[in-house]
Write a protein that holds these residues in place. Sequence first.
Motif, short mmCIF file in Angstrom:
data_model
loop_
_atom_site.label_atom_id
_atom_site.label_comp_id
_atom_site.label_asym_id
_atom_site.label_seq_id
_atom_site.Cartn_x
_atom_site.Cartn_y
_atom_site.Cartn_z
N PHE A 85 -16.96 39.17 -22.22
CA PHE A 85 -18.08 38.29 -22.55
C PHE A 85 -18.12 38.13 -24.06
O PHE A 85 -18.01 39.11 -24.80
CB PHE A 85 -19.41 38.87 -22.06
N ASP A 86 -18.26 36.91 -24.50
CA ASP A 86 -18.29 36.60 -25.92
C ASP A 86 -19.66 36.02 -26.23
O ASP A 86 -19.98 34.92 -25.80
CB ASP A 86 -17.18 35.59 -26.24
N MET A 87 -20.48 36.77 -26.95
CA MET A 87 -21.83 36.32 -27.27
C MET A 87 -21.90 36.02 -28.76
O MET A 87 -21.54 36.85 -29.58
CB MET A 87 -22.84 37.40 -26.89
N ARG A 88 -22.39 34.82 -29.08
CA ARG A 88 -22.47 34.39 -30.47
C ARG A 88 -23.79 33.67 -30.71
O ARG A 88 -24.32 33.03 -29.82
CB ARG A 88 -21.32 33.45 -30.82
N SER A 89 -24.28 33.77 -31.93
CA SER A 89 -25.48 33.06 -32.33
C SER A 89 -25.54 33.02 -33.84
O SER A 89 -24.97 33.87 -34.52
CB SER A 89 -26.73 33.77 -31.79
N LEU B 283 -29.15 37.17 -31.09
CA LEU B 283 -27.93 37.81 -30.62
C LEU B 283 -28.23 39.21 -30.08
O LEU B 283 -27.72 39.60 -29.03
CB LEU B 283 -26.90 37.86 -31.75
N ASP B 284 -29.07 39.94 -30.78
CA ASP B 284 -29.47 41.27 -30.34
C ASP B 284 -30.24 41.19 -29.01
O ASP B 284 -30.00 41.97 -28.10
CB ASP B 284 -30.32 41.95 -31.41
N LEU C 70 -30.00 38.81 -26.77
CA LEU C 70 -29.04 38.41 -25.75
C LEU C 70 -28.22 39.60 -25.26
O LEU C 70 -28.03 39.79 -24.06
CB LEU C 70 -28.12 37.32 -26.30
N GLU C 71 -27.75 40.42 -26.20
CA GLU C 71 -26.97 41.60 -25.83
C GLU C 71 -27.79 42.57 -24.98
O GLU C 71 -27.31 43.07 -23.95
CB GLU C 71 -26.45 42.31 -27.07
N LYS C 72 -29.03 42.83 -25.37
CA LYS C 72 -29.89 43.74 -24.61
C LYS C 72 -30.15 43.21 -23.21
O LYS C 72 -30.13 43.96 -22.23
CB LYS C 72 -31.20 43.98 -25.36
N ARG C 73 -30.40 41.90 -23.09
CA ARG C 73 -30.65 41.29 -21.78
C ARG C 73 -29.40 41.38 -20.91
O ARG C 73 -29.46 41.69 -19.73
CB ARG C 73 -31.08 39.84 -21.97
N PHE C 74 -28.24 41.10 -21.50
CA PHE C 74 -26.98 41.19 -20.77
C PHE C 74 -26.76 42.60 -20.23
O PHE C 74 -26.42 42.79 -19.06
CB PHE C 74 -25.82 40.78 -21.69
N LEU C 75 -26.94 43.61 -21.07
CA LEU C 75 -26.74 45.00 -20.65
C LEU C 75 -27.73 45.38 -19.55
O LEU C 75 -27.37 46.11 -18.61
CB LEU C 75 -26.85 45.94 -21.84
N ALA C 76 -28.96 44.90 -19.65
CA ALA C 76 -29.96 45.18 -18.61
C ALA C 76 -29.54 44.55 -17.28
O ALA C 76 -29.69 45.17 -16.22
CB ALA C 76 -31.33 44.65 -19.05
N ILE C 77 -29.01 43.35 -17.32
CA ILE C 77 -28.55 42.68 -16.09
C ILE C 77 -27.38 43.45 -15.48
O ILE C 77 -27.34 43.66 -14.26
CB ILE C 77 -28.16 41.22 -16.38
N LEU D 131 -17.42 47.53 -26.81
CA LEU D 131 -17.51 46.47 -27.80
C LEU D 131 -16.11 46.24 -28.37
O LEU D 131 -15.49 47.15 -28.91
CB LEU D 131 -18.48 46.87 -28.93
N VAL D 132 -15.62 45.02 -28.22
CA VAL D 132 -14.27 44.69 -28.68
C VAL D 132 -14.32 44.13 -30.10
O VAL D 132 -13.46 44.41 -30.92
CB VAL D 132 -13.60 43.68 -27.72
N GLY D 133 -15.32 43.35 -30.40
CA GLY D 133 -15.46 42.75 -31.72
C GLY D 133 -16.93 42.52 -32.01
O GLY D 133 -17.76 42.51 -31.11
N ASP D 134 -17.25 42.37 -33.27
CA ASP D 134 -18.64 42.17 -33.65
C ASP D 134 -18.70 41.17 -34.79
O ASP D 134 -18.59 41.54 -35.95
CB ASP D 134 -19.27 43.51 -34.06
N ARG D 135 -18.82 39.90 -34.44
CA ARG D 135 -18.92 38.86 -35.47
C ARG D 135 -20.40 38.69 -35.78
O ARG D 135 -21.18 38.32 -34.94
CB ARG D 135 -18.34 37.55 -34.99
N PRO D 136 -20.78 38.96 -37.02
CA PRO D 136 -22.20 38.90 -37.36
C PRO D 136 -22.73 37.47 -37.36
O PRO D 136 -21.97 36.51 -37.51
CB PRO D 136 -22.25 39.50 -38.77
N ALA D 137 -24.03 37.36 -37.21
CA ALA D 137 -24.69 36.05 -37.20
C ALA D 137 -25.00 35.63 -38.63
O ALA D 137 -25.14 36.47 -39.52
CB ALA D 137 -25.97 36.13 -36.38
#
Length: 150
Positions: free
Chosen positions: A12-16, A22-23, A25-32, A57-63
């Motif tokens: 999953f690639d999450m960007r914002s 972004l934070d 989104l990540e928390k909601r994804f992990l909860a799901i 976590l494979v990569g972490d591109r900051p917002a």
Amino acid sequence: MNSIPNEVWMEFDMRSEDAKELDRLEKRFLAIVNQSLETENFARSTKEGTITADIKLVGDRPAGRTDEKTDLVQLTTAAFLANGSKPTYECGSTDSNMPMSLGIPAVTIPRVAKADRSHSLDEWIDTDPESNHTVKKTILTTVLAVSGAQ
């Protein structure tokens, strides 16, 4: 025909442009993911073991985002206009994200005049020398303007 795999994987690639979003989104994804594991393990036999997720976590591109009113964006806009092009202001995921996340203004200028479908099997670029030459002039004009050259 049905299949019960021993193992599956997904990326999953999450960007914002917004770090808080972004934070969230990540928390909601992990909860799901966790709720799905609990639901499946409750609904199915766990005699052979439970369903688990090994999240890495494979990569972490900051917002980040550079305000269009900054000198950098204004000078870049002027460089585009001086070279006969109209700039577009878009959010993306590029190497500019790192300085922007640190509060350092940054922009990304395309390397070619026309392209589409980046990072896909049908990605393409226009190799027209004249329009791509204009892009290179715009990049050089921007660098010179930002450096204060006259």
